[in-house]
Enzyme design. Structure first.
Site, PDB file in Angstrom:
ATOM      1  N   CYS A   1       4.346  -1.902  -2.118  1.00  0.00           N
ATOM      2  CA  CYS A   1       4.513  -1.624  -0.688  1.00  0.00           C
ATOM      3  C   CYS A   1       3.426  -0.708  -0.138  1.00  0.00           C
ATOM      4  O   CYS A   1       3.140  -0.740   1.060  1.00  0.00           O
ATOM      5  CB  CYS A   1       5.892  -1.038  -0.416  1.00  0.00           C
ATOM      6  SG  CYS A   1       6.244   0.472  -1.333  1.00  0.00           S
TER       7      CYS A   1
ATOM      8  N   GLU B   1      13.369   2.237   3.192  1.00  0.00           N
ATOM      9  CA  GLU B   1      12.028   2.279   2.614  1.00  0.00           C
ATOM     10  C   GLU B   1      11.439   0.881   2.761  1.00  0.00           C
ATOM     11  O   GLU B   1      11.786  -0.031   2.003  1.00  0.00           O
ATOM     12  CB  GLU B   1      12.095   2.696   1.142  1.00  0.00           C
ATOM     13  CG  GLU B   1      12.645   4.094   0.919  1.00  0.00           C
ATOM     14  CD  GLU B   1      11.764   5.190   1.493  1.00  0.00           C
ATOM     15  OE1 GLU B   1      10.595   4.907   1.826  1.00  0.00           O
ATOM     16  OE2 GLU B   1      12.228   6.331   1.627  1.00  0.00           O
TER      17      GLU B   1
END
Length: 455
Positions: free
Chosen positions: A243, A209
């Site tokens: 993010c 991720e």
């Protein structure tokens, strides 16, 4: 004990079959839920001390997120784990097929500092639900959250089941040299490459991720008031250290000035005339990130913000116009409270620019025309996307979260966390009451029959 001894202890525990029964998995997950609830004030204090997150932001993005994930998993785990029947073709007459979900074994979870509680515990829920053992390695940057996380882990789990290890980068490299059955990493692209390289030596499957530069397109038919409010919220959540935060904005030339005006108004509305005094505005994690972000403030024209306080690790919510794709700020993930704004006249120009870059973790589009929406979605690629919103797709537990290309591989959340940490085993059970001779030699005269069955 060194890391090898811990892995061996977990392997023996896993081989004892204790983690596999569904009642055991649910029991420890329920215990985890109750323990998190017990220490909720301590978690809030830790997140405040690490990132100065408000109680509201700590709950919506960290503790509450994890508790929602736990509730959903506890409610559905038995259904998720139940073997699923599959159809069997006629040429395998006499057989039945099903899928069975089995744990990998020993998993390694490497979590970052920006959401230090959520991004440690959310994948942990998935791996425990799937019946695995786990070694957790949080970021050394978020020390206060690590302390309370370790306390929770030690209170809930046998260390042979789940163990939290504190390690710096050098020690993490040593951990990665060990053999695991699955590695789950959340963090930056460069270290993600090192994780994948280490995993490849043992053929260990990985979920990465990562991140990247998530674009936000504001078309000329967008509702500017709504766009401004949602962009400001999503960009400056956690002081931009998210993010999936909008990394840059492409706004249609016709509405540029109006959007900038509305964005300014929203920053003031949400954080006040002096955001440094706002109880809702977090801080940069440490001085290294602070100084890196300061370099990005030297480009373009600052429309609002630009103020900073080194001692407080504070950088004001900042909008920068006059940016071109050649500027440094457009060549690295910002990961902070700075939002560059560029303009466009032709939507194809924006699409071509996005497609010339690495695939982003998220893509955001504001506009009303359904054809234009489908055009953007159809011609681009990203891990996830929102139409007329930002960041919020993470909050839907029915949607898998993950990246594509340089923004990551694999996905999780909800049932997808269970699937990620489970090996899907195909099982064919054939009756012994009959023994069709079609598949056995000699094959003379059987091919026409086989073709008919297999079609």
């Amino acid at each position: 004990m060194n890391i090898s001894d811990h892995i061996n202890a977990q392997q023996a525990y896993f081989n004892s079959q204790i983690t596999k029964p569904i009642p055991f998995r649910k029991e420890v997950l329920l215990r985890l839920k109750k323990t998190i609830e017990k220490y909720e004030p301590d978690i809030e204090d830790a997140l405040w001390n690490d990132l100065r997150k408000s109680k509201f932001e700590s709950y919506i993005a960290e503790t509450g997120f994890v508790l929602t994930e736990l509730n959903r998993t506890l409610k559905n785990l038995k259904k998720w784990a139940t073997p699923k029947k599959e159809k069997t073709p006629l040429f395998l007459f006499g057989s039945k097929s099903h899928l069975q979900y089995e744990p990998y074994g020993i998993t390694l979870i490497l979590s970052p500092w920006n959401y230090p509680f959520q991004l440690l515990f959310a994948p942990l829920i998935g791996t425990v639900a799937a019946g695995n053992c786990a070694i957790l390695k949080p970021s050394p940057a978020s020390t206060h959250t690590t302390i309370i996380s370790k306390k929770i882990i030690e209170e809930v789990f046998d260390p042979r089941h789940v163990l939290l290890i504190e390690a710096d980068n050098r020690e993490t490299n040593l951990i990665l040299q060990q053999r695991f059955d699955y590695i789950f990493y959340t963090g930056g692209v460069e270290y993600g490459k090192r994780v994948m390289e280490a995993a490849s030596k043992h053929l260990t499957p990985v979920t990465l991720e990562l991140g990247g530069k998530s674009p936000c397109i504001v078309d000329k038919d967008a509702n500017i008031d709504i766009a401004a409010r949602r962009i400001v919220w999503g960009k400056f959540l956690n002081c931009g250290q998210t993010c999936v935060a909008p990394d840059y904005v492409f706004v249609h030339q016709e509405i540029k000035e109006n959007l900038i005006l509305k964005l300014k108004e929203e920053i003031i509305r949400q954080y006040g005339e002096n955001p440094q005094e706002s109880p809702d505005y977090p801080r940069i994690i440490h001085s290294g990130r602070f100084y890196n972000l300061m370099l990005l403030l030297k480009q373009g024209k600052i429309e609002i913000g630009g103020k900073y306080d080194e001692q407080d690790l504070y950088i004001a919510p900042t909008l920068i116009s006059g940016i071109t794709p050649e500027n440094r700020i457009m060549n690295e993930e910002i990961f902070g409270p700075i939002l560059p704004i560029m303009t466009f006249d032709n939507r194809e120009t924006v699409i071509n620019y996005i497609n010339s870059q690495e695939k982003p973790l998220a893509l955001y589009y504001f506009g009303k025309n359904k054809k234009n929406i489908q055009d953007v979605l159809g011609k681009t690629s990203s891990g996830g996307a929102c139409i007329n919103d930002v960041v919020s797709h993470l909050a839907n537990p029915n949607l898998p979260f993950g990246g594509v290309g340089y923004s990551g591989m694999g996905h999780y959340h909800g049932i997808d966390s269970f699937y990620t940490f489970s090996h899907t085993r195909s099982v064919l059970t054939t009756s012994t009451r009959i023994n069709p001779g079609l598949k056995f030699s000699p094959f003379a005269g059987k091919l026409p029959i086989l073709k008919r069955f297999m079609k």
